[in-house]
Write a protein that holds these residues in place. Structure first.
Motif, short mmCIF file in Angstrom:
data_model
loop_
_atom_site.label_atom_id
_atom_site.label_comp_id
_atom_site.label_asym_id
_atom_site.label_seq_id
_atom_site.Cartn_x
_atom_site.Cartn_y
_atom_site.Cartn_z
N LEU A 9 0.83 -1.21 0.00
CA LEU A 9 0.00 0.00 0.00
C LEU A 9 0.86 1.26 0.00
N SER A 10 1.98 1.21 0.69
CA SER A 10 2.91 2.33 0.67
C SER A 10 3.46 2.55 -0.74
N GLY A 11 3.81 1.47 -1.42
CA GLY A 11 4.31 1.57 -2.79
C GLY A 11 3.28 2.11 -3.75
N VAL A 12 2.04 1.68 -3.62
CA VAL A 12 0.97 2.17 -4.50
C VAL A 12 0.74 3.67 -4.26
N THR A 13 0.77 4.08 -3.00
CA THR A 13 0.61 5.50 -2.68
C THR A 13 1.73 6.32 -3.29
N LYS A 14 2.95 5.82 -3.19
CA LYS A 14 4.09 6.54 -3.74
C LYS A 14 4.07 6.53 -5.26
N LEU A 15 3.53 5.51 -5.86
CA LEU A 15 3.42 5.44 -7.32
C LEU A 15 2.40 6.47 -7.82
N ARG A 16 1.36 6.68 -7.06
CA ARG A 16 0.34 7.67 -7.45
C ARG A 16 0.88 9.09 -7.38
N ASN A 17 1.81 9.35 -6.46
CA ASN A 17 2.40 10.67 -6.29
C ASN A 17 3.87 10.63 -6.72
N TRP A 18 4.10 10.40 -8.01
CA TRP A 18 5.45 10.18 -8.49
C TRP A 18 6.34 11.42 -8.30
N ASP A 19 5.80 12.61 -8.49
CA ASP A 19 6.60 13.82 -8.32
C ASP A 19 7.08 13.96 -6.89
N THR A 20 6.23 13.61 -5.94
CA THR A 20 6.63 13.64 -4.54
C THR A 20 7.69 12.60 -4.26
N ARG A 21 7.55 11.44 -4.87
CA ARG A 21 8.54 10.37 -4.70
C ARG A 21 9.90 10.81 -5.21
N PHE A 25 13.58 11.47 -3.05
CA PHE A 25 14.89 10.91 -3.36
C PHE A 25 15.91 11.98 -3.71
N GLN A 26 15.45 13.16 -4.13
CA GLN A 26 16.38 14.25 -4.41
C GLN A 26 16.78 14.99 -3.14
N ASP A 27 15.85 15.10 -2.19
CA ASP A 27 16.09 15.94 -1.02
C ASP A 27 16.32 15.17 0.28
N ALA A 28 15.57 14.11 0.52
CA ALA A 28 15.62 13.44 1.82
C ALA A 28 16.43 12.16 1.80
N TYR A 29 16.20 11.29 0.83
CA TYR A 29 16.89 10.00 0.78
C TYR A 29 18.11 10.17 -0.11
N HIS A 30 19.24 10.35 0.45
CA HIS A 30 20.46 10.56 -0.33
C HIS A 30 21.13 9.22 -0.60
N VAL A 31 20.81 8.64 -1.75
CA VAL A 31 21.43 7.38 -2.16
C VAL A 31 22.71 7.74 -2.91
N PRO A 35 21.50 7.82 -9.38
CA PRO A 35 20.79 9.10 -9.53
C PRO A 35 19.41 9.00 -8.87
N PRO A 36 18.85 10.12 -8.45
CA PRO A 36 17.57 10.09 -7.74
C PRO A 36 16.43 9.40 -8.50
N ALA A 37 16.37 9.58 -9.82
CA ALA A 37 15.28 8.96 -10.59
C ALA A 37 15.38 7.44 -10.56
N VAL A 69 16.11 -3.66 2.61
CA VAL A 69 16.87 -2.63 1.90
C VAL A 69 16.03 -1.36 1.75
N VAL A 70 14.75 -1.53 1.44
CA VAL A 70 13.86 -0.36 1.33
C VAL A 70 13.82 0.38 2.68
N ASN A 71 13.77 -0.33 3.78
CA ASN A 71 13.78 0.30 5.10
C ASN A 71 15.08 1.03 5.36
N VAL A 72 16.20 0.44 4.99
CA VAL A 72 17.50 1.07 5.22
C VAL A 72 17.62 2.37 4.43
N VAL A 73 17.17 2.34 3.19
CA VAL A 73 17.24 3.54 2.35
C VAL A 73 16.36 4.64 2.91
N ALA A 74 15.18 4.25 3.38
CA ALA A 74 14.26 5.25 3.94
C ALA A 74 14.81 5.80 5.23
#
Length: 74
Positions: A9-21, A25-31, A35-37, A69-74
């Motif tokens: 459900l978290s993934g579906v919500t993030k997929l609906r708001n792709w610009d926010t996602r 990744f550009q501002d908060a999750y520094h991988v 690249p952020p995309a 891994v998703v948890n660690v990145v977040a």
């Protein structure tokens, strides 16, 4: 099943708001390596694909590792 549902459900919500996602990744999750995309795309796949594998019983340990891994990145 509960963990898989929460991630899916978290993934579906993030997929609906792709610009926010992408903004996350550009501002908060520094991988550092990706690249952020790309990181956003792989993170979304992790949020949607891993729970599906977990529920279906396909590669349960690999799916659980993906969710970790998703948890660690977040």
């Amino acid at each position: 099943m509960y963990v898989a549902q929460a991630f899916f459900l978290s993934g579906v919500t993030k997929l609906r708001n792709w610009d926010t996602r992408l903004a996350l990744f550009q501002d908060a999750y520094h991988v550092p390596v990706l690249p952020p995309a790309w990181a956003a795309l792989l993170g979304t796949w992790g949020d949607i694909g891993s729970p599906a594998l977990l529920v279906l019983g396909l590669g349960g340990r690999l799916a659980a590792l993906g969710l970790s891994v998703v948890n660690v990145v977040a």
